[in-house]
Design an enzyme around this catalytic site. Structure first.
Site, PDB file in Angstrom:
ATOM      1  N   CYS A   1     -42.500 -68.646  11.800  1.00 38.38           N
ATOM      2  CA  CYS A   1     -42.922 -68.705  10.636  1.00 38.38           C
ATOM      3  C   CYS A   1     -41.492 -68.082   9.821  1.00 38.38           C
ATOM      4  CB  CYS A   1     -43.620 -66.754  10.969  1.00 38.38           C
ATOM      5  SG  CYS A   1     -41.925 -65.797  11.470  1.00 38.38           S
TER       6      CYS A   1
ATOM      7  N   HIS B   1     -30.876 -63.402  15.873  1.00 43.91           N
ATOM      8  CA  HIS B   1     -31.513 -64.624  14.877  1.00 43.91           C
ATOM      9  C   HIS B   1     -30.709 -64.683  13.658  1.00 43.91           C
ATOM     10  CE1 HIS B   1     -34.702 -66.875  12.550  1.00 43.91           C
ATOM     11  NE2 HIS B   1     -35.074 -65.553  11.840  1.00 43.91           N
TER      12      HIS B   1
ATOM     13  N   CYS C   1     -35.888 -70.071   8.327  1.00 41.14           N
ATOM     14  CA  CYS C   1     -35.765 -69.250   9.392  1.00 41.14           C
ATOM     15  C   CYS C   1     -36.268 -70.439  10.806  1.00 41.14           C
ATOM     16  CB  CYS C   1     -36.895 -68.712   9.874  1.00 41.14           C
ATOM     17  SG  CYS C   1     -36.294 -67.023   9.140  1.00 41.14           S
TER      18      CYS C   1
HETATM   19  C1  LIG Z   1     -34.306 -53.381  11.390  1.00 39.71           C
HETATM   20  C2  LIG Z   1     -32.622 -53.374  10.222  1.00 39.71           C
HETATM   21  C3  LIG Z   1     -32.784 -52.990   9.186  1.00 39.71           C
HETATM   22  C4  LIG Z   1     -31.738 -52.805  11.789  1.00 39.71           C
HETATM   23  O1  LIG Z   1     -30.739 -52.433  11.606  1.00 39.71           O
HETATM   24  P1  LIG Z   1     -29.008 -51.303  12.228  1.00 39.71           P
HETATM   25  O2  LIG Z   1     -29.874 -50.222  10.471  1.00 39.71           O
HETATM   26  O3  LIG Z   1     -28.363 -51.871  11.504  1.00 39.71           O
HETATM   27  O4  LIG Z   1     -29.871 -51.616  13.547  1.00 39.71           O
HETATM   28  P2  LIG Z   1     -28.803 -51.236  14.018  1.00 39.71           P
HETATM   29  O5  LIG Z   1     -28.554 -51.828  15.077  1.00 39.71           O
HETATM   30  O6  LIG Z   1     -27.508 -50.638  13.953  1.00 39.71           O
HETATM   31  O7  LIG Z   1     -29.429 -49.672  15.384  1.00 39.71           O
HETATM   32  C5  LIG Z   1     -30.585 -48.835  14.757  1.00 39.71           C
HETATM   33  C6  LIG Z   1     -30.327 -47.403  16.008  1.00 39.71           C
HETATM   34  O8  LIG Z   1     -31.607 -48.501  16.650  1.00 39.71           O
HETATM   35  C7  LIG Z   1     -30.306 -48.255  18.211  1.00 39.71           C
HETATM   36  N1  LIG Z   1     -31.444 -48.756  18.356  1.00 39.71           N
HETATM   37  C8  LIG Z   1     -31.844 -50.860  18.482  1.00 39.71           C
HETATM   38  N2  LIG Z   1     -32.369 -51.587  19.265  1.00 39.71           N
HETATM   39  C9  LIG Z   1     -32.492 -50.714  20.244  1.00 39.71           C
HETATM   40  C10 LIG Z   1     -33.302 -50.847  21.145  1.00 39.71           C
HETATM   41  N3  LIG Z   1     -33.522 -51.594  22.005  1.00 39.71           N
HETATM   42  N4  LIG Z   1     -33.221 -50.040  22.199  1.00 39.71           N
HETATM   43  C11 LIG Z   1     -32.714 -48.310  21.803  1.00 39.71           C
HETATM   44  N5  LIG Z   1     -31.994 -48.636  20.878  1.00 39.71           N
HETATM   45  C12 LIG Z   1     -32.225 -49.368  19.605  1.00 39.71           C
HETATM   46  C13 LIG Z   1     -29.277 -49.017  17.747  1.00 39.71           C
HETATM   47  O9  LIG Z   1     -28.467 -48.142  18.946  1.00 39.71           O
HETATM   48  C14 LIG Z   1     -28.799 -48.068  16.779  1.00 39.71           C
HETATM   49  O10 LIG Z   1     -29.638 -46.597  17.130  1.00 39.71           O
HETATM   50  P3  LIG Z   1     -27.529 -45.710  16.598  1.00 39.71           P
HETATM   51  O11 LIG Z   1     -28.010 -45.717  15.667  1.00 39.71           O
HETATM   52  O12 LIG Z   1     -27.538 -43.891  18.099  1.00 39.71           O
HETATM   53  O13 LIG Z   1     -26.230 -46.448  16.663  1.00 39.71           O
HETATM   54  C15 LIG Z   1     -31.896 -55.360  10.601  1.00 39.71           C
HETATM   55  O14 LIG Z   1     -31.693 -55.443  11.517  1.00 39.71           O
HETATM   56  C16 LIG Z   1     -33.032 -56.004   9.817  1.00 39.71           C
HETATM   57  O15 LIG Z   1     -32.919 -55.635   8.696  1.00 39.71           O
HETATM   58  N6  LIG Z   1     -33.961 -57.457  10.404  1.00 39.71           N
HETATM   59  C17 LIG Z   1     -34.785 -57.679   9.876  1.00 39.71           C
HETATM   60  C18 LIG Z   1     -34.067 -59.234   9.457  1.00 39.71           C
HETATM   61  C19 LIG Z   1     -34.961 -59.192   8.832  1.00 39.71           C
HETATM   62  O16 LIG Z   1     -35.310 -59.456   8.243  1.00 39.71           O
HETATM   63  N7  LIG Z   1     -35.074 -60.638   9.281  1.00 39.71           N
HETATM   64  C20 LIG Z   1     -36.159 -61.710   8.678  1.00 39.71           C
HETATM   65  C21 LIG Z   1     -37.497 -61.748   9.630  1.00 39.71           C
HETATM   66  S1  LIG Z   1     -38.080 -64.062   9.518  1.00 39.71           S
END
Ligand SMILES: CC(C)(COP(=O)(O)OP(=O)(O)OC[C@H]1O[C@@H](n2cnc3c(N)ncnc32)[C@H](O)[C@@H]1OP(=O)(O)O)[C@@H](O)C(=O)NCCC(=O)NCCS
Length: 435
Positions: free
Chosen positions: A421, A391, A97
């Site tokens: 990080c 990201h 990252c």
């Molecule tokens: C966390 C993660 C698994 C979520 O993925 P996802 O399920 O596709 O996420 P979505 O955007 O569909 O959100 C899921 C739900 O949360 C809701 N939601 C997400 N953010 C929200 C917010 N800020 N406020 C309100 N609702 C929210 C969405 O509307 C969705 O609702 P629904 O199921 O009713 O449509 C994914 O984003 C992920 O793997 N993130 C980490 C990435 C990572 O590891 N990065 C490395 C970092 S170094």
């Protein structure tokens, strides 16, 4: 640079200009664009907008974290797919990252040493276009098939393929040493550091509120290009599509934990989402910038990379890297007008902030008598961060440098600290300065 507090003498690297695409949720506006498509779009537009003669560029340093199988050297491909002269040499960087922090520090080093005058740096990521691999079983059968000399050998090779071998394998966001995903590792940090769910959600809310306020005030307009969306090119992506102006603490509190469904605290709302996008910067020696008539947005004052055992707190690297970057800048946290921390997860930022302020952490982990200090929340991620903006792994560092330098300029302030990080237990930190 050695892991001590000195910065070697040399020419200052100026960040002269920068640009990014909108950052969009994977599988949405940019689903028909590859990372290299996004990289070429942003670099072409950056060079055109800056009115730089492409012939001035002597180096491209670019990265992509999840590599495309069809493009092995993204940096050189950026040269070949843009208006840059084909004689421009290029190298690809990878530091998870922190990839485009690395691209920028590489260019700054080359400039400092007098080996480069004008570089294009950045990163691009498409989580809509991740490579899918053949399973181990299918790959072994196909290798055996290619070596088969008789019909019988071929039949035997094909017979080893089981139905489940046909399922494609996606690249994992998993740490090989621990077998834990990034999310599971952040969940572990939340538990060890006792970061409550409510604090994580409040942090995520601030990220969305600040990012949407920045968009509403037009603060991102000049740093985000518009992208005509293929295949029809009838619509234009002009804004990040992850930022939610209407997010509330109540809505965030409703979301179910994702990585530890029973006891966990990390949700889709307080994690950075899988994102597509690209960002690029124009980095020059101070002399070259002045000679060409550019007013730099700012300068790279210092940087540092650090690492810890991934079996410990995987995403705690910034707390190790930031004090070293400050030492090398000969500055203190109190001198920083802005602090911009990559938000992989709210729990990760809050864990790092806790460590940075902790005397016990300073003594035990860093061998220092004083902690780095408490980061002022009013100076931290003032225009939102990766939770709200998204990201696209390799693009995030360049996005942060651009966003922070422009904000320093608006505020007429001088210094900023950035932290990221990264996988493998690594952390990156960079100190930026204006005149
Ligand atoms: C966390 C993660 C698994 C979520 O993925 P996802 O399920 O596709 O996420 P979505 O955007 O569909 O959100 C899921 C739900 O949360 C809701 N939601 C997400 N953010 C929200 C917010 N800020 N406020 C309100 N609702 C929210 C969405 O509307 C969705 O609702 P629904 O199921 O009713 O449509 C994914 O984003 C992920 O793997 N993130 C980490 C990435 C990572 O590891 N990065 C490395 C970092 S170094």
């Amino acid at each position: 640079m050695s892991q001590n507090g000195t910065t070697p003498p040399g020419r200052r690297a100026a960040v002269v200009d920068g640009l990014r695409t909108p950052f969009v949720k994977a599988g949405t506006d940019f689903r028909d664009l590859s990372a290299i498509d996004l990289a070429a779009l942003v670099v072409n537009e950056l060079v055109a907008r800056s009115r730089l003669s492409p012939a001035e560029v002597d180096s491209v340093v670019f990265g992509q974290v999840v590599p495309s199988t069809t493009v092995t050297l993204v940096a050189r491909e950026v040269v070949l797919r843009t208006q840059l002269p084909r004689s421009v040499q290029a190298h690809t960087v990878a530091r998870a990252c922190a990839t485009s922090i690395q691209a920028t520090s590489d260019a700054a080093d080359q400039i400092r040493l007098g080996q480069s005058d004008c570089a294009v740096v950045g990163g691009a990521e498409s989580m809509s276009d991740v490579p899918l691999f053949a399973s181990r079983g299918l790959a072994q059968a196909l290798v055996a098939l290619s070596r088969a000399r008789s019909l019988g050998d071929r039949a035997r090779a094909l017979a080893t393929i089981r139905f489940r071998d046909l399922a494609p394998v996606a690249p994992a966001l998993t740490e090989p040493t621990t077998g834990l995903s990034m999310g599971e590792s952040a969940e572990k940090m939340a538990q060890v550091n006792r970061i409550p769910r409510a604090a994580q959600d409040a942090f995520a809310l601030a990220s969305h509120q600040r990012a949407s306020a920045a968009w509403a005030a037009g603060r991102f307009d000049a740093e985000v290009m518009h992208v005509a969306v293929p295949p029809g090119y009838q619509t234009v992506s002009s804004r990040d599509n992850i930022v939610r102006a209407d997010t509330t603490l109540e809505a965030l509190a409703q979301l179910k934990p994702v990585f530890d469904r029973r006891y966990g605290t990390i949700t889709a709302g307080n994690a950075s989402p899988l994102t597509d996008g690209a960002a690029a910067l124009l980095v020059m020696s101070e002399e070259k910038a002045r000679a060409l008539g550019f007013t730099p947005l700012g300068f790279v004052r210092s940087y540092a990379y650090a690492a810890l055992d991934p079996r410990d707190q995987l995403l705690q690297g910034p707390a190790y890297a930031a004090p070293v970057a400050l030492d090398r800048a000969r500055l203190r946290l109190a001198d920083m007008d802005l602090v911009d921390m990559h938000e992989a997860f709210a729990a990760q930022v809050l864990s790092n902030l806790q460590a940075m302020a902790s005397r016990a952490f300073a003594e035990k982990e860093l061998g220092r008598s004083e902690p780095m200090g408490e980061v002022d929340p009013q100076r931290l991620n003032v225009n939102g961060g990766s939770i709200a903006l998204g990201h696209p792994f390799a693009a995030t560092g360049a996005r942060m440098i651009l966003q922070t330098l422009r904000e320093l300029g608006r505020r007429k302030k001088q210094y900023a600290l950035l932290t990221v990080c990264a996988a493998g237990g690594m952390g990156a930190a960079m100190v930026l300065e204006r005149e």
